[in-house]
Design an enzyme around this catalytic site. Structure first.
Site, PDB file in Angstrom:
ATOM      1  N   SER A 196       0.816  -1.209   0.000  1.00 51.86           N
ATOM      2  CA  SER A 196       0.000   0.000   0.000  1.00 51.86           C
ATOM      3  C   SER A 196       0.852   1.262   0.000  1.00 51.86           C
ATOM      4  CB  SER A 196      -0.913   0.006   1.232  1.00 51.86           C
ATOM      5  OG  SER A 196      -1.543   1.256   1.377  1.00 51.86           O
ATOM      6  N   LEU A 197       0.399   2.274  -0.710  1.00 52.31           N
ATOM      7  CA  LEU A 197       1.054   3.579  -0.717  1.00 52.31           C
ATOM      8  C   LEU A 197       0.487   4.513   0.346  1.00 52.31           C
ATOM      9  CD1 LEU A 197       1.373   4.397  -4.521  1.00 52.31           C
ATOM     10  CD2 LEU A 197       3.066   3.389  -3.002  1.00 52.31           C
ATOM     11  N   LYS A 205     -14.648  -3.257   5.018  1.00 48.48           N
ATOM     12  CA  LYS A 205     -15.411  -2.034   4.773  1.00 48.48           C
ATOM     13  C   LYS A 205     -16.869  -2.144   5.200  1.00 48.48           C
ATOM     14  CE  LYS A 205     -12.804  -0.081   0.887  1.00 48.48           C
ATOM     15  NZ  LYS A 205     -12.917   0.405  -0.516  1.00 48.48           N
ATOM     16  N   ASN A 208     -14.679   3.312   4.706  1.00 49.39           N
ATOM     17  CA  ASN A 208     -13.257   3.077   4.442  1.00 49.39           C
ATOM     18  C   ASN A 208     -12.356   4.017   5.233  1.00 49.39           C
ATOM     19  OD1 ASN A 208     -13.517   5.519   3.010  1.00 49.39           O
ATOM     20  ND2 ASN A 208     -12.040   4.869   1.475  1.00 49.39           N
ATOM     21  N   ALA A 265     -20.682  -3.689 -11.133  1.00 51.23           N
ATOM     22  CA  ALA A 265     -21.644  -3.335 -10.093  1.00 51.23           C
ATOM     23  C   ALA A 265     -21.284  -3.957  -8.753  1.00 51.23           C
ATOM     24  CB  ALA A 265     -23.056  -3.764 -10.518  1.00 51.23           C
ATOM     25  N   GLY A 266     -19.995  -4.009  -8.456  1.00 53.78           N
ATOM     26  CA  GLY A 266     -19.569  -4.451  -7.141  1.00 53.78           C
ATOM     27  C   GLY A 266     -19.544  -3.287  -6.168  1.00 53.78           C
ATOM     28  N   GLY A 267     -18.852  -3.478  -5.041  1.00 55.51           N
ATOM     29  CA  GLY A 267     -18.769  -2.412  -4.056  1.00 55.51           C
ATOM     30  C   GLY A 267     -18.092  -1.174  -4.602  1.00 55.51           C
TER      31      GLY A 267
END
Length: 305
Positions: free
Chosen positions: A22-23, A78, A99, A139-141
């Site tokens: 992760s940045l 989330k 988030n 059409a996901g999260g």
């Protein structure tokens, strides 16, 4: 740092699975340092620590007890933390996902900066998209958040397409509940949908590292259309490259990532982030020159969360 600002200390964390690349930490820490603050950002990698969604309540409880100022939250937490925080912002409630968690005086408030990041990136990168109709593919999260962000930014109407009609219908229902009727509708035929819209929002996982390829035939696109991608691992997806070769204006997922992190920073610190400065940090971290901000000079091999 202005004369009115004082040096402050912040402790922030990121809760998620497989987040080692992760940045978020270097971006947030660099922005804090540039603003004259001490900001420590720690990863809570559930995969390494043997944690699951059922442990989210304990993680949040300890973050409060240890004096954290907030947490970023990514997959698979989330949706879980939505029911664990003391308060939820109207946007996070509407999207059904949190988030970003702000901790103040022992109380937790859940926010969603995914939609803010996309809305801000679209407005600054592809301003001519506002006022046009668009196809939301996926059409996901992620689709819910970026679809909401697009509509809030000023996209006129979304046609929503997915391999699952049920998922597409669920996203349309959630979007209409959030922004009002008539702003989104199911349209499963991608080819005919693209004939009716000014641009495409790509919100499927197709094109990510480990899932190569393109979610549609780029020959369906017209040079006058725009393409907004949310994948940033790699930053230059096959779709972005193909769309740009056709002549389409494009937005990479890096733009959304930068604006999403800027929104989270503002929530954690109470101060606005310097987006151009954060863009420079992103460039330094990835070796990638964000020129457009939709144009880059090299492919990114790291991921932000």
């Amino acid at each position: 740092m202005t004369s009115q600002q004082q040096r402050r200390s912040f402790a922030i964390g990121l809760l998620g699975e497989h987040i080692g690349s992760s940045l978020a930490a270097p971006l947030q820490e660099a922005e804090g340092a540039a603003a004259g603050h001490s900001l420590a950002y720690r990863l809570v990698d559930a995969a390494e620590l043997g944690l699951g969604p059922g442990d989210a309540a304990d993680v949040l409880r300890w973050a409060v007890r240890l004096g954290f100022d907030g947490l970023n939250v990514t997959h698979p937490f989330k949706n879980v933390v939505l029911d664990l925080v003391d308060e939820v912002s109207p946007e996070a409630e509407a999207l059904g996902a949190v988030n970003t968690i702000v901790i103040r005086d022992g109380r937790t408030t859940g926010h969603n900066t995914d939609w803010v990041g996309f809305a801000s990136a679209l407005s600054t990168t592809l301003p001519h998209a506002l006022g046009q109709d668009a196809l939301l593919l996926g059409a996901g999260g992620a689709g819910v958040a970026v679809g909401y962000g697009a509509l809030r930014a000023g996209v006129r109407q979304l046609l929503v397409s997915d391999t699952s009609p049920e998922r597409a219908r669920a996203v349309v229902d959630r979007l209409e509940a959030a922004v009002g009727p008539g702003r989104a509708r199911v349209h499963l035929d991608v080819a005919s949908a693209l004939e009716q819209v000014g641009g495409l929002i790509q919100a499927t996982p197709v094109g990510m590292t480990g899932s190569p390829g393109m979610p549609l035939d780029p020959a369906l696109l017209r040079p006058t259309q725009w393409v907004a991608e949310i994948i940033y691992f790699p930053l230059e997806t096959e779709l972005v490259q193909a769309a740009r070769a056709i002549g389409c204006a494009t937005m990479t997922g890096g733009a959304m990532a930068i604006h999403q992190h800027a929104a989270a920073y503002a929530l954690f610190t109470g101060e606005e982030a310097d987006v151009p400065r954060m863009t420079d940090h992103f460039t330094q971290l990835t070796g990638l020159r964000v020129l457009g901000p939709d144009t880059v000079s090299a492919a990114v091999t790291t991921q932000a969360s």
